[in-house]
Write a protein that holds these residues in place. Structure first.
Motif: not given
Length: 182
Positions: A53-66, A169-174
């Motif tokens: 529960g705790k670690q997946n929040i960390i990993e999700g936040c880390a992945a949020s950049a892309t 992907s949309e952000r990359m295009s913009r």
């Protein structure tokens, strides 16, 4: 102002959902070490579900950049892990003949308020050392429900952000299109 391709990731430690799951993990670890039989497979499962529960929040936040998709998926995994842990605590109370606090009971109401006003693991760990196992189990049940709600609200916000702003992907295009135009 030019849109950035790589979004800044948030500080997961500031998220109430993370803080709550950190408390849940520490209380679960304590509970399992003190009140479950050494060698019981449930210990590993409960500790792992709390950790997930705790670690997946960390990993999700880390992945949020892309990846909004990965962030959403991992926050949902965190919710699912907490639901598994919730059932373990409910099973503990039921199989040992302990009462689960009823909604709006005196204990339930007091613990909900503590859960609303405190997200500090040290605060709750002090309580754990002076409470019987059935009380700790009930406390964690309430904290899990609060964390689940916070994660639900977080997922709703991510959904709204995705609908309004799109994904990577949309952000990359913009960004590429804007760069060419300038």
């Amino acid at each position: 102002m030019q849109e950035k391709l790589i979004r800044p990731t948030g500080n997961y430690r500031k998220l109430l959902s993370y803080q709550k799951t950190e408390v849940i993990y520490e209380m679960t670890y304590y509970f399992c070490q003190h009140y479950l039989q050494h060698g019981d497979r449930t210990i590993d499962q409960m500790v792992q579900a709390a950790r997930s529960g705790k670690q997946n929040i960390i990993e999700g936040c880390a992945a949020s950049a892309t990846s909004a998709k990965t962030e959403i998926k991992l926050l949902n995994v965190a919710k699912a892990s907490l639901q598994e842990l919730l059932e373990d605590y409910i099973d503990y109370l039921r199989t040992r003949g302990h009462r689960q606090w009823e909604e709006n009971s005196k204990e339930w109401t007091a613990m909900r308020e503590l859960g609303r006003t405190h997200n500090d693991a040290a605060f709750f760990m002090q309580l754990c050392t002076t409470r019987p196992p059935e009380t700790i189990a009930n406390m964690v049940i309430i904290l899990i429900n609060q964390a689940d709600y916070l994660l639900f609200k977080q997922l709703q916000r991510l959904e709204t952000d995705f609908v309004n702003q799109g994904g990577f992907s949309e952000r990359m295009s913009r960004v590429r299109r804007n760069n060419r135009e300038n």
